[in-house]
Design a protein around this motif. Structure first.
Motif, short mmCIF file in Angstrom:
data_model
loop_
_atom_site.label_atom_id
_atom_site.label_comp_id
_atom_site.label_asym_id
_atom_site.label_seq_id
_atom_site.Cartn_x
_atom_site.Cartn_y
_atom_site.Cartn_z
N VAL A 85 0.82 -1.22 0.00
CA VAL A 85 0.00 0.00 0.00
C VAL A 85 0.86 1.27 0.00
O VAL A 85 0.62 2.17 -0.81
CB VAL A 85 -1.03 -0.01 1.16
CG1 VAL A 85 -1.65 1.36 1.35
CG2 VAL A 85 -2.11 -1.05 0.88
N PRO A 86 1.88 1.39 0.86
CA PRO A 86 2.72 2.58 0.78
C PRO A 86 3.40 2.72 -0.60
O PRO A 86 3.55 3.83 -1.11
CB PRO A 86 3.76 2.38 1.89
CG PRO A 86 3.08 1.50 2.87
CD PRO A 86 2.23 0.57 2.04
N ARG A 89 0.90 4.10 -3.05
CA ARG A 89 0.74 5.56 -2.87
C ARG A 89 1.89 6.31 -3.52
O ARG A 89 1.68 7.31 -4.21
CB ARG A 89 0.66 5.89 -1.38
CG ARG A 89 -0.66 5.53 -0.76
CD ARG A 89 -0.79 6.10 0.65
NE ARG A 89 -2.10 5.78 1.17
CZ ARG A 89 -2.31 4.98 2.21
NH1 ARG A 89 -1.29 4.45 2.86
NH2 ARG A 89 -3.53 4.73 2.61
N ARG A 90 3.12 5.84 -3.31
CA ARG A 90 4.28 6.50 -3.92
C ARG A 90 4.24 6.44 -5.44
O ARG A 90 4.77 7.31 -6.12
CB ARG A 90 5.59 5.89 -3.41
CG ARG A 90 5.95 6.33 -2.01
CD ARG A 90 7.40 6.01 -1.65
NE ARG A 90 7.74 4.61 -1.75
CZ ARG A 90 7.57 3.70 -0.80
NH1 ARG A 90 7.05 4.05 0.35
NH2 ARG A 90 7.93 2.45 -0.98
N SER A 94 -4.32 6.57 -5.73
CA SER A 94 -4.94 7.39 -4.68
C SER A 94 -5.48 6.53 -3.54
O SER A 94 -5.71 5.32 -3.70
CB SER A 94 -6.09 8.22 -5.27
OG SER A 94 -7.20 7.38 -5.55
N GLY A 95 -5.73 7.16 -2.41
CA GLY A 95 -6.32 6.47 -1.27
C GLY A 95 -7.68 5.89 -1.61
O GLY A 95 -8.02 4.78 -1.17
N GLN A 97 -8.69 4.89 -4.59
CA GLN A 97 -8.47 3.73 -5.45
C GLN A 97 -7.98 2.52 -4.64
O GLN A 97 -8.41 1.39 -4.88
CB GLN A 97 -7.48 4.07 -6.56
CG GLN A 97 -8.04 5.04 -7.57
CD GLN A 97 -6.98 5.61 -8.49
OE1 GLN A 97 -5.83 5.83 -8.09
NE2 GLN A 97 -7.35 5.83 -9.75
N ILE A 98 -7.11 2.77 -3.67
CA ILE A 98 -6.62 1.69 -2.81
C ILE A 98 -7.77 1.10 -2.02
O ILE A 98 -7.88 -0.12 -1.88
CB ILE A 98 -5.48 2.20 -1.90
CG1 ILE A 98 -4.23 2.50 -2.74
CG2 ILE A 98 -5.17 1.19 -0.79
CD1 ILE A 98 -3.13 3.24 -2.01
N SER A 99 -8.65 1.94 -1.51
CA SER A 99 -9.83 1.45 -0.79
C SER A 99 -10.70 0.58 -1.70
O SER A 99 -11.22 -0.45 -1.27
CB SER A 99 -10.63 2.62 -0.23
OG SER A 99 -11.77 2.15 0.43
#
Length: 117
Positions: A85-86, A89-90, A94-95, A97-99
């Motif tokens: 996940v980190p 993000r890098r 986006s948060g 999209q990760i969700s």
């Protein structure tokens, strides 16, 4: 290949990215297994997101032997949450999209209980 992934996604099926944390090749005399690394997997996922297939991508971190557990030197069960996940993000995911990747997609494809609305 990207074209093959796109053709599959265009059918409406889910594309699952498995084995996060596993990055190896086996001895070609025994078996040919070219496993992509986590960055390669994420790059493919980014391509699918950019093509509009965010809602069809699933992720997993498979563990089939004890050496994959943190206690024995492996990535551990938390690898996707603590490492992938980190990295996502890098790499620009986006948060939200990760969700979708980690919560909404599995909830939709694996409904264990009726959803109360």
């Amino acid at each position: 290949t990207p074209a093959f992934r796109q053709r599959l996604a265009a059918t409406g099926c889910y594309l699952e990215y498995v084995c996060f944390g596993v990055e190896s090749s086996l001895n070609p005399d025994f078996c040919v297994l070219d496993t992509p690394n986590d960055v390669q997997r994420i790059n493919e996922i980014i391509q699918l997101i950019d093509e509009g297939y965010l809602n069809q991508v699933l992720l997993s971190c498979d563990h089939w032997t004890k050496h994959m557990l943190r206690r024995y030197g492996g990535w551990g069960y938390d690898h996707i949450l603590t490492t992938v996940v980190p990295l996502m993000r890098r790499m620009g995911i986006s948060g939200e999209q990760i969700s979708t990747l980690l919560v909404e997609n599995p909830k939709r494809v694996l409904p264990f209980a009726p959803v109360k609305e």
